[in-house]
Design a protein around this motif. Structure first.
Motif, PDB file in Angstrom:
ATOM      1  N   LYS A 156       0.842  -1.208   0.000  1.00 30.55           N
ATOM      2  CA  LYS A 156       0.000   0.000   0.000  1.00 30.55           C
ATOM      3  C   LYS A 156       0.872   1.251   0.000  1.00 30.55           C
ATOM      4  O   LYS A 156       0.608   2.213  -0.738  1.00 30.55           O
ATOM      5  CB  LYS A 156      -0.925  -0.008   1.209  1.00 30.55           C
ATOM      6  CG  LYS A 156      -1.867   1.181   1.294  1.00 30.55           C
ATOM      7  CD  LYS A 156      -2.792   1.045   2.493  1.00 30.55           C
ATOM      8  CE  LYS A 156      -3.747   2.246   2.589  1.00 30.55           C
ATOM      9  NZ  LYS A 156      -3.030   3.500   2.834  1.00 30.55           N
ATOM     10  N   ALA A 157       1.924   1.243   0.846  1.00 30.72           N
ATOM     11  CA  ALA A 157       2.820   2.400   0.900  1.00 30.72           C
ATOM     12  C   ALA A 157       3.518   2.607  -0.436  1.00 30.72           C
ATOM     13  O   ALA A 157       3.675   3.745  -0.907  1.00 30.72           O
ATOM     14  CB  ALA A 157       3.848   2.209   2.020  1.00 30.72           C
ATOM     15  N   ALA A 158       3.943   1.498  -1.076  1.00 24.59           N
ATOM     16  CA  ALA A 158       4.606   1.596  -2.375  1.00 24.59           C
ATOM     17  C   ALA A 158       3.636   2.137  -3.434  1.00 24.59           C
ATOM     18  O   ALA A 158       4.017   2.976  -4.263  1.00 24.59           O
ATOM     19  CB  ALA A 158       5.150   0.240  -2.796  1.00 24.59           C
ATOM     20  N   ALA A 159       2.388   1.650  -3.390  1.00 27.08           N
ATOM     21  CA  ALA A 159       1.391   2.133  -4.346  1.00 27.08           C
ATOM     22  C   ALA A 159       1.108   3.619  -4.120  1.00 27.08           C
ATOM     23  O   ALA A 159       0.982   4.392  -5.080  1.00 27.08           O
ATOM     24  CB  ALA A 159       0.104   1.320  -4.214  1.00 27.08           C
ATOM     25  N   ASP A 160       1.013   4.021  -2.850  1.00 28.49           N
ATOM     26  CA  ASP A 160       0.797   5.438  -2.539  1.00 28.49           C
ATOM     27  C   ASP A 160       1.970   6.283  -3.042  1.00 28.49           C
ATOM     28  O   ASP A 160       1.767   7.384  -3.564  1.00 28.49           O
ATOM     29  CB  ASP A 160       0.617   5.634  -1.038  1.00 28.49           C
ATOM     30  CG  ASP A 160      -0.708   5.075  -0.526  1.00 28.49           C
ATOM     31  OD1 ASP A 160      -1.596   4.820  -1.372  1.00 28.49           O
ATOM     32  OD2 ASP A 160      -0.856   4.895   0.696  1.00 28.49           O
ATOM     33  N   ALA A 161       3.191   5.755  -2.852  1.00 22.14           N
ATOM     34  CA  ALA A 161       4.380   6.491  -3.307  1.00 22.14           C
ATOM     35  C   ALA A 161       4.368   6.632  -4.823  1.00 22.14           C
ATOM     36  O   ALA A 161       4.698   7.706  -5.360  1.00 22.14           O
ATOM     37  CB  ALA A 161       5.645   5.781  -2.840  1.00 22.14           C
ATOM     38  N   ARG A 162       3.999   5.548  -5.523  1.00 24.59           N
ATOM     39  CA  ARG A 162       3.921   5.622  -6.985  1.00 24.59           C
ATOM     40  C   ARG A 162       2.850   6.612  -7.423  1.00 24.59           C
ATOM     41  O   ARG A 162       3.036   7.369  -8.390  1.00 24.59           O
ATOM     42  CB  ARG A 162       3.644   4.236  -7.568  1.00 24.59           C
ATOM     43  CG  ARG A 162       4.823   3.275  -7.485  1.00 24.59           C
ATOM     44  CD  ARG A 162       4.593   2.051  -8.357  1.00 24.59           C
ATOM     45  NE  ARG A 162       3.437   1.285  -7.930  1.00 24.59           N
ATOM     46  CZ  ARG A 162       3.468   0.299  -7.042  1.00 24.59           C
ATOM     47  NH1 ARG A 162       4.627  -0.028  -6.471  1.00 24.59           N
ATOM     48  NH2 ARG A 162       2.372  -0.363  -6.715  1.00 24.59           N
ATOM     49  N   ALA A 163       1.719   6.605  -6.718  1.00 26.29           N
ATOM     50  CA  ALA A 163       0.642   7.535  -7.067  1.00 26.29           C
ATOM     51  C   ALA A 163       1.090   8.981  -6.847  1.00 26.29           C
ATOM     52  O   ALA A 163       0.809   9.867  -7.670  1.00 26.29           O
ATOM     53  CB  ALA A 163      -0.601   7.231  -6.236  1.00 26.29           C
ATOM     54  N   ARG A 164       1.799   9.210  -5.722  1.00 26.17           N
ATOM     55  CA  ARG A 164       2.294  10.565  -5.462  1.00 26.17           C
ATOM     56  C   ARG A 164       3.312  10.979  -6.521  1.00 26.17           C
ATOM     57  O   ARG A 164       3.312  12.121  -6.993  1.00 26.17           O
ATOM     58  CB  ARG A 164       2.918  10.645  -4.063  1.00 26.17           C
ATOM     59  CG  ARG A 164       1.914  10.636  -2.930  1.00 26.17           C
ATOM     60  CD  ARG A 164       2.562  11.039  -1.620  1.00 26.17           C
ATOM     61  NE  ARG A 164       3.646  10.131  -1.250  1.00 26.17           N
ATOM     62  CZ  ARG A 164       3.490   9.031  -0.526  1.00 26.17           C
ATOM     63  NH1 ARG A 164       2.272   8.692  -0.109  1.00 26.17           N
ATOM     64  NH2 ARG A 164       4.508   8.271  -0.209  1.00 26.17           N
ATOM     65  N   ALA A 165       4.194  10.031  -6.887  1.00 31.76           N
ATOM     66  CA  ALA A 165       5.198  10.338  -7.910  1.00 31.76           C
ATOM     67  C   ALA A 165       4.535  10.643  -9.255  1.00 31.76           C
ATOM     68  O   ALA A 165       4.942  11.581  -9.960  1.00 31.76           O
ATOM     69  CB  ALA A 165       6.170   9.168  -8.048  1.00 31.76           C
ATOM     70  N   ALA A 166       3.496   9.851  -9.601  1.00 30.34           N
ATOM     71  CA  ALA A 166       2.784  10.091 -10.860  1.00 30.34           C
ATOM     72  C   ALA A 166       2.088  11.449 -10.833  1.00 30.34           C
ATOM     73  O   ALA A 166       2.092  12.197 -11.825  1.00 30.34           O
ATOM     74  CB  ALA A 166       1.775   8.971 -11.113  1.00 30.34           C
ATOM     75  N   HIS A 167       1.492  11.761  -9.681  1.00 31.17           N
ATOM     76  CA  HIS A 167       0.813  13.053  -9.542  1.00 31.17           C
ATOM     77  C   HIS A 167       1.821  14.188  -9.663  1.00 31.17           C
ATOM     78  O   HIS A 167       1.572  15.194 -10.353  1.00 31.17           O
ATOM     79  CB  HIS A 167       0.103  13.110  -8.186  1.00 31.17           C
ATOM     80  CG  HIS A 167      -0.595  14.413  -7.935  1.00 31.17           C
ATOM     81  ND1 HIS A 167       0.041  15.487  -7.349  1.00 31.17           N
ATOM     82  CD2 HIS A 167      -1.867  14.817  -8.197  1.00 31.17           C
ATOM     83  CE1 HIS A 167      -0.799  16.496  -7.265  1.00 31.17           C
ATOM     84  NE2 HIS A 167      -1.964  16.116  -7.773  1.00 31.17           N
ATOM     85  N   ASP A 168       2.977  14.039  -8.997  1.00 26.02           N
ATOM     86  CA  ASP A 168       4.015  15.071  -9.062  1.00 26.02           C
ATOM     87  C   ASP A 168       4.543  15.221 -10.492  1.00 26.02           C
ATOM     88  O   ASP A 168       4.786  16.345 -10.955  1.00 26.02           O
ATOM     89  CB  ASP A 168       5.164  14.733  -8.116  1.00 26.02           C
ATOM     90  CG  ASP A 168       4.750  14.800  -6.646  1.00 26.02           C
ATOM     91  OD1 ASP A 168       3.687  15.394  -6.365  1.00 26.02           O
ATOM     92  OD2 ASP A 168       5.484  14.257  -5.795  1.00 26.02           O
ATOM     93  N   GLU A 169       4.706  14.090 -11.205  1.00 29.10           N
ATOM     94  CA  GLU A 169       5.197  14.143 -12.578  1.00 29.10           C
ATOM     95  C   GLU A 169       4.174  14.822 -13.486  1.00 29.10           C
ATOM     96  O   GLU A 169       4.526  15.630 -14.356  1.00 29.10           O
ATOM     97  CB  GLU A 169       5.489  12.729 -13.082  1.00 29.10           C
ATOM     98  CG  GLU A 169       5.956  12.638 -14.528  1.00 29.10           C
ATOM     99  CD  GLU A 169       7.284  13.352 -14.769  1.00 29.10           C
ATOM    100  OE1 GLU A 169       7.603  13.618 -15.939  1.00 29.10           O
ATOM    101  OE2 GLU A 169       8.004  13.648 -13.784  1.00 29.10           O
ATOM    102  N   LEU A 170       2.879  14.491 -13.260  1.00 32.25           N
ATOM    103  CA  LEU A 170       1.836  15.136 -14.052  1.00 32.25           C
ATOM    104  C   LEU A 170       1.828  16.648 -13.804  1.00 32.25           C
ATOM    105  O   LEU A 170       1.707  17.443 -14.750  1.00 32.25           O
ATOM    106  CB  LEU A 170       0.473  14.531 -13.713  1.00 32.25           C
ATOM    107  CG  LEU A 170      -0.737  15.143 -14.430  1.00 32.25           C
ATOM    108  CD1 LEU A 170      -0.597  14.987 -15.945  1.00 32.25           C
ATOM    109  CD2 LEU A 170      -2.036  14.498 -13.934  1.00 32.25           C
TER     110      LEU A 170
END
Length: 430
Positions: free
Chosen positions: A315-329
């Motif tokens: 879950k933490a890894a998925a949240d981190a990926r989601a945050r990274a994707a959001h930051d990249e967007l």
């Protein structure tokens, strides 16, 4: 303070009618699981006892005609002999509930709990001649209550998402406290590839031992834990000194002071390897039913804790990926806005320069070559007009090198029109 907790009976014992009644009691308790002993005289000499009594105190001490204090000297310091003396002196029975007693001494000592009664024996005249001891061992019930309480506390830790290391360390200490004989607990965690085991918890094993086995491979013959992980089944090594599984680790185990190791694989619900749960002993030993029960219960608890930890990690890894994707967007959107603003700015500059060129072309009807730059815009430019430029619509203008370069970069189809300068190609190569 005495180690015994109990209460006086509210009713005095009636005199025993005779020898027949005593024999009836002996017959009644002869094959019972309840502990029964008949003690005689102020020295509390064991006159008779049932098999359960001797099994409780140890078969090596199974004899009569010996005073309790001599047969079981460890009872004196725990207050039980003093209680016998008081019952013999006063003639009042004593009832104990969940009384803790340590039976035996040294490495063979064990903790036990009993509900028991000290009941005076009387002759026909009512004089106390001895004491009957009747008891029921409640050790298993007591241990079960402790086990349930400890297990519930661990499950609550898992539910509130306590760190895995904290849960496993607490579990290891809990088992070490609950085990009937000394045990040292170790939990190893499987790497994601399932080929190596990493330190999870082992609060009572030496640090050098834990460091040495951290990262061991899973495989046939790799100690108890590596083999259990490889086989996906429990591996019981009762004597490390002679077992071939321990050939590569025998010296290490000897330095750590362990002589037996029983390891159980910790498996996820889908059968994948999560780790191993091991119980070490300082002397060669075979597992008892209580040991195996503890292993089964807490292996299941470890499974729950580790799976919960993996879920939280995922879950933490998925949240981190989601945050990274959001930051990249967000970065891309910012970059796109910056590019758009820059393009709009360039378009505005180009339009302004094109307007200047049209104005300059109109002015050339009167003055073919002006003396000053015509591309400076509203503020004007006092620099000499050195270079002539033109666009595809036929408009032309004279400007200084700075404003000419600005026009070439921002206005489409603008080129150097000076024939004497060699055109645009010569200008770019200057």
């Amino acid at each position: 303070m005495t180690a015994v907790s109990g209460q006086r009976s509210t009713a005095a014992s009636s005199p025993v009618a005779g020898h027949a009644a005593e024999e009836d009691l002996r017959a009644l308790f002869g094959q019972s699981i309840a502990v029964f002993a008949s003690l005689a005289g102020p020295a509390h000499v064991v006159e008779a006892a049932n098999p359960a009594f001797f099994a409780t105190i140890g078969e090596e001490r199974a004899r009569t005609g010996v005073a309790v204090a001599e047969l079981m000297p460890e009872l004196a310091a725990q207050g039980f002999i003093a209680l016998l003396d008081e019952v013999y002196r006063t003639g009042e029975p004593y009832v104990g509930r969940d009384a803790r007693v340590v039976l035996g001494t040294g490495p063979h000592a064990r903790e036990a709990f009993f509900d028991f009664t000290y009941e005076p024996r009387r002759d026909a005249g009512g004089t106390v001649t001895g004491i009957r001891v009747i008891g029921v061992e409640t050790t298993q019930v007591k241990h079960a209550q402790r086990l349930m309480a400890e297990h519930r506390a661990l499950v609550e830790q898992i539910a509130r998402q306590a760190p895995l290391a904290e849960v496993l360390d607490g579990m290891a200490r809990c088992i070490e406290n609950l085990a009937p004989q000394e045990v040292l607990v170790s939990v190893l965690l499987a790497d994601p590839d399932g080929r190596h085991l990493r330190h999870g918890a082992a609060p009572s094993l030496p640090d050098f031992y834990n460091k040495a086995i951290d990262g061991i491979a899973t495989g046939e013959g790799v100690g108890s834990c590596g083999t259990a992980a490889h086989r996906r089944e429990p591996v019981i090594v009762t004597d490390i000194a002679t077992d071939p599984f321990w050939d590569d680790f025998r010296d290490l185990a000897d330095r750590a002071g362990v002589a037996a190791c029983w390891s159980t694989p910790i498996l996820a619900r889908d059968g994948s390897l999560l780790g191993t749960f091991a119980m070490y002993h300082r002397t060669p030993r075979i597992p008892q039913d209580t040991d195996l029960a503890l292993a089964r219960i807490f292996t299941g608890t470890a499974t729950l804790a580790i799976e919960r930890h993996h879920i939280e990690q995922a879950k933490a890894a998925a949240d981190a990926r989601a945050r990274a994707a959001h930051d990249e967007l967000a970065r891309v959107v910012r970059a796109e806005r910056e590019l758009r603003a820059e393009a709009e700015q360039r378009a505005a500059v180009a339009a302004e320069l094109a307007a200047r060129m049209r104005a300059a072309a109109a002015a050339q009807a009167a003055t073919p070559r002006p003396e000053q730059c015509q591309l400076g815009g509203a503020p004007g430019c006092a620099a000499p007009a050195e270079i002539k430029i033109a666009d595809s619509w036929g408009d032309s203008a004279w400007g200084c090198p700075i404003h000419v370069e600005e026009a070439i970069l921002n206005v489409r189809s603008v080129f150097i029109a000076n024939e004497e300068l060699g055109g645009l190609a010569a200008y770019l190569k200057r």
